[in-house]
Scaffold this active site. Structure first.
Site, PDB file in Angstrom:
ATOM      1  N   HIS A  89      44.765   3.548 -63.189  1.00 12.67           N
ATOM      2  CA  HIS A  89      43.430   3.352 -62.657  1.00 12.67           C
ATOM      3  C   HIS A  89      43.431   2.066 -61.849  1.00 12.67           C
ATOM      4  O   HIS A  89      44.013   1.060 -62.257  1.00 12.67           O
ATOM      5  CB  HIS A  89      42.425   3.233 -63.811  1.00 12.67           C
ATOM      6  CG  HIS A  89      41.057   2.805 -63.379  1.00 12.67           C
ATOM      7  ND1 HIS A  89      40.486   1.607 -63.769  1.00 12.67           N
ATOM      8  CD2 HIS A  89      40.144   3.411 -62.586  1.00 12.67           C
ATOM      9  CE1 HIS A  89      39.280   1.514 -63.239  1.00 12.67           C
ATOM     10  NE2 HIS A  89      39.041   2.580 -62.527  1.00 12.67           N
ATOM     11  N   ASP A 119      45.002   0.813 -67.349  1.00 11.49           N
ATOM     12  CA  ASP A 119      44.138  -0.097 -66.597  1.00 11.49           C
ATOM     13  C   ASP A 119      44.623  -1.512 -66.908  1.00 11.49           C
ATOM     14  O   ASP A 119      44.892  -1.844 -68.065  1.00 11.49           O
ATOM     15  CB  ASP A 119      42.687   0.094 -67.033  1.00 11.49           C
ATOM     16  CG  ASP A 119      41.726  -0.796 -66.275  1.00 11.49           C
ATOM     17  OD1 ASP A 119      40.976  -0.274 -65.443  1.00 11.49           O
ATOM     18  OD2 ASP A 119      41.708  -2.024 -66.530  1.00 11.49           O
ATOM     19  N   GLU A 147      39.985  14.202 -64.342  1.00 11.06           N
ATOM     20  CA  GLU A 147      40.065  12.854 -64.921  1.00 11.06           C
ATOM     21  C   GLU A 147      38.805  12.567 -65.725  1.00 11.06           C
ATOM     22  O   GLU A 147      37.695  12.927 -65.310  1.00 11.06           O
ATOM     23  CB  GLU A 147      40.191  11.859 -63.757  1.00 11.06           C
ATOM     24  CG  GLU A 147      40.189  10.412 -64.172  1.00 11.06           C
ATOM     25  CD  GLU A 147      40.476   9.473 -62.994  1.00 11.06           C
ATOM     26  OE1 GLU A 147      41.058   9.944 -61.990  1.00 11.06           O
ATOM     27  OE2 GLU A 147      40.118   8.285 -63.076  1.00 11.06           O
ATOM     28  N   LYS A 183      34.685  12.607 -56.867  1.00 14.44           N
ATOM     29  CA  LYS A 183      33.859  12.435 -58.063  1.00 14.44           C
ATOM     30  C   LYS A 183      33.057  13.715 -58.288  1.00 14.44           C
ATOM     31  O   LYS A 183      32.485  14.276 -57.342  1.00 14.44           O
ATOM     32  CB  LYS A 183      32.912  11.246 -57.877  1.00 14.44           C
ATOM     33  CG  LYS A 183      33.635   9.913 -57.682  1.00 14.44           C
ATOM     34  CD  LYS A 183      34.315   9.454 -58.959  1.00 14.44           C
ATOM     35  CE  LYS A 183      34.939   8.072 -58.798  1.00 14.44           C
ATOM     36  NZ  LYS A 183      35.498   7.570 -60.073  1.00 14.44           N
ATOM     37  N   ASP A 222      37.212  13.835 -60.814  1.00 14.44           N
ATOM     38  CA  ASP A 222      36.965  12.767 -61.798  1.00 14.44           C
ATOM     39  C   ASP A 222      35.514  12.855 -62.269  1.00 14.44           C
ATOM     40  O   ASP A 222      34.593  12.706 -61.463  1.00 14.44           O
ATOM     41  CB  ASP A 222      37.223  11.416 -61.102  1.00 14.44           C
ATOM     42  CG  ASP A 222      37.029  10.219 -62.025  1.00 14.44           C
ATOM     43  OD1 ASP A 222      36.640  10.405 -63.197  1.00 14.44           O
ATOM     44  OD2 ASP A 222      37.277   9.084 -61.554  1.00 14.44           O
ATOM     45  N   GLU A 261      41.236   4.903 -68.169  1.00 15.77           N
ATOM     46  CA  GLU A 261      40.640   3.659 -67.685  1.00 15.77           C
ATOM     47  C   GLU A 261      39.697   3.036 -68.702  1.00 15.77           C
ATOM     48  O   GLU A 261      39.444   1.837 -68.681  1.00 15.77           O
ATOM     49  CB  GLU A 261      39.920   3.874 -66.347  1.00 15.77           C
ATOM     50  CG  GLU A 261      38.612   4.607 -66.436  1.00 15.77           C
ATOM     51  CD  GLU A 261      37.960   4.816 -65.059  1.00 15.77           C
ATOM     52  OE1 GLU A 261      38.513   5.609 -64.279  1.00 15.77           O
ATOM     53  OE2 GLU A 261      36.927   4.198 -64.776  1.00 15.77           O
TER      54      GLU A 261
END
Lengths: 435, 435
Positions: free
Chosen positions: B353, B326, B269, B215, B243, B303
């Protein structure tokens, strides 16, 4: 002064019992409001609502309830409406449900609009004049700039507002004396027969409206017949808009509207999905010579465009000619300020969506402010008008010579009569119990 | 066999009590499910859910309740899942609340997924094998083609499925023997210190995962330090995705990711708003030489992309390299079939996701079907995996050598243990009462 309670009511009007309001995608709406009251410990409260067309109004009410922790206890003397707006739309858990779209965003808009109603009331001004009285810095700070700065920066927005400030008082005076142009959709619902359409269109012209609008998209032959009848009655040049309410895909939209092009539609509204950035751009390009004599047909959309990021892209892609803001779809006044600024920066006119229940009452304030302070022009601007359900409002819109008269009462004109709220409460109000 | 009741439960896991799951936009998620049971008069029921991160899970439950009239009384022997999907998303009044986005769409997805669980159970097959057993015509009929045909027509989709049919049995066998590639996000939550990130990344590689993900987006110096530590531990070539969870605007995304480019991110992402068609295209263009030696950095999103119309445009605009479906965001299996077909038509890999609660359980079926019948390739494909909350499921995912093992139990793997449902019911379950 503090907010001590949040009250939410599910209000529904049984409009589906008639064919008023019918279009190609919404055959049987029951115009409804998830109605919010911010109850204070002072002498005035704030009212707001989000508009729906019936089923699901209870889901919006539940979403408004989910915002309660952000509202109750709020000190109004220190309330920063920009920060308040960001708080309502950026709860880290609620944001997952959007972000900034659909039910949660409708709910945030209703609560924010109630807060603006309260702020304007406390200032003793109708909302449009309250907004006009705020500094460019304050207006800019009300906007959530996240995801916007590739198209418009806060500094550029501030410059635009400062540049348009001269003449603000004169434009305010003009609106007070002459009002704001309007067009009507009351003539052209799909449920009406040709004679009724023609009769009502002629009356709209006589009443001074700047445009009439016909619903299209269910059957091409019906559209050709009704549009031809209206065009013959009104003459070759009077503006007639057409509205497909998202009925088509891209290719179908270009084909269908081209087949109506000789009838000189002023715009085609909602030709396709409101999510279509690329699709609207393709449709606009495909209609660039579809009008009489190879003229372009304008593309309009916005009543279902769910937030400022989508409006930004419609403008960046040069996908539309007319920006149709809605007072109760996006995140309230704050987000509509962003959209007004974006439209002005891209030089596109804003012609708000209205109708339903109470949308005329709300959105007039935004267009009036657009004229005093943002666009500073009436060229190509007009507000939709539908003669429905105004009798339920404490400060209903007033149409004079086919124009919106300037709202004078303090607030956002959002307040419904308590009697109406009681009568149309769903499912326990008397209007629904008798069925 | 008929649906005789719809049961909805608000299930929340108090995951915010730890820092697992923390990222730049979601600091304190309580992984939750608005859980649906379609109760039948037969010997099996259908289960499904939508995933949220806490507050607002009750709003989703209310939205699912609003769909009750479309569900209860449904004859399952004549159920057409394509028509059922269109019915759930096209109620003319509920559609106003979207259309096809946000809370109402999450709700429609939950109900539809429960109906697919039921259909697969009745067929005695895990969902991916049930889908694989359906004819191309049936798959195509499950898709709502409105707004898609400028990119892909039903005929072209059918041709694609027919063309990919050869080898289907062999690919099914491959999945049963070897599973589907996976990557893990368990290493890189923002709440973890560098040593924990490095330790968990090394373990993920040892476990056989195809990628680890970090992240990013809260602080550039932190990102540089953590990413450098992970890169040094894993060597220059092991895929490490990053992400940002929508943290940035367009310019900021390009600048930030470029500053990390020398660390060779496999993809970036969610660099910006999921609504950004043009923004993702601009970011992808801006990163086309930002990797080591001027190589491009892949852009991934999905997502939070709310429906097939948005995915279609991301593909049309060549805005992304990786399509992240998703299982519980869009309108259920039906809409994900549309997205799988679109991705295959545009030649882009689908890397779902997952994580949260139950998203791994659901989405594996869609990727397995993608391999047997749509993409028919594993190149660049992997399913996200997070080692959270699987113990609550009757048929939990199984990871073997860093790959998803083929689900064997009939249905959609959506079913939670009754004990878990009781324990984590909000707000009255014992897990919430003790606080």
């Amino acid at each position: 002064m503090k907010v001590i309670d949040l009250r939410v009511r599910d209000i529904r009007f049984p409009t589906s019992r008639h064919l008023d309001g019918s279009d190609a995608m919404n055959p049987d709406p029951d115009y409804s409001a998830a109605y919010v009251e911010l109850i204070t410990d002072g002498d005035t409260d704030g009212h707001g609502f989000t508009f729906t067309i019936g089923r699901g109004n209870d889901v919006c009410a539940a979403a408004i309830e989910a915002l309660r922790p952000y509202v109750v206890g709020q000190d109004l003397d220190t309330l920063d409406l920009g920060e308040f707006g960001r708080r309502l739309t950026h709860d880290s858990q609620l944001r997952w449900l959007g972000p900034e779209k659909g039910v949660m965003h409708l709910a945030a808009g209703a609560v924010l609009n109630a807060a603006w109603d309260l702020a304007a009331r406390r200032a003793g001004l109708p909302l449009w004049r309250y907004l006009t009285s705020l500094s460019p810095d304050t207006i800019v700070d009300c906007v959530d700039w996240r995801y916007l700065t590739d198209a418009l920066t806060p500094d550029a927005a501030r410059d635009l507002l400062v540049e348009r400030a001269p003449g603000r008082a004169a434009r305010t005076g003009e609106l007070i004396s002459g009002g704001f142009p309007a067009y009507t959709t009351s003539a052209g619902w799909l449920g009406y027969d040709d004679a009724k359409v023609t009769r009502r269109a002629l009356r709209a012209v006589a009443d001074g409206f700047a445009m009439v609008k016909l619903k299209v998209g269910a059957d091409l032959n019906d559209d050709l017949r009704r549009f031809t009848a209206a065009r013959e009655a009104l003459g070759p040049d009077f503006p007639i808009g057409i509205d497909a309410n998202q009925r088509w895909g891209v290719g179908e939209a270009i084909g269908w509207v081209s087949a109506l092009g000789h009838l000189n539609p002023y715009w085609i509204e909602e030709p396709t999905s409101p999510d279509e950035i690329l699709g609207h751009a393709a449709i606009r390009a495909g209609l660039s010579q579809a009008g009489p004599g190879g003229t372009p047909i304008r593309v309009a959309t916005g009543e279902h465009v769910h937030n400022r990021v989508m409006f930004k892209q419609l403008l960046q892609a040069d996908a539309i000619d007319v920006v149709q803001i809605d007072s109760a779809r996006v995140g309230g006044v704050n987000e509509n300020l962003a959209i007004l600024l974006l439209a002005a920066a891209y030089g596109k006119p804003v012609c708000p969506h209205a109708g339903g229940v109470g949308l005329c009452e709300l959105v007039q304030h935004l267009s009036f402010f657009d004229y005093t302070s943002v666009a500073a022009s009436l060229d190509g601007r007009m507000i939709e008008y539908v003669d429905h359900l105004h009798e339920h409002f404490a400060d209903p819109v007033r149409i004079v010579n086919g124009r919106y008269a300037a709202p004078e009462a303090p607030g956002f004109s959002a307040r419904m009569h308590e009697e109406s709220l009681l009568r149309y409460s769903f499912p326990d109000g008397p209007e629904w119990k008798i069925d």
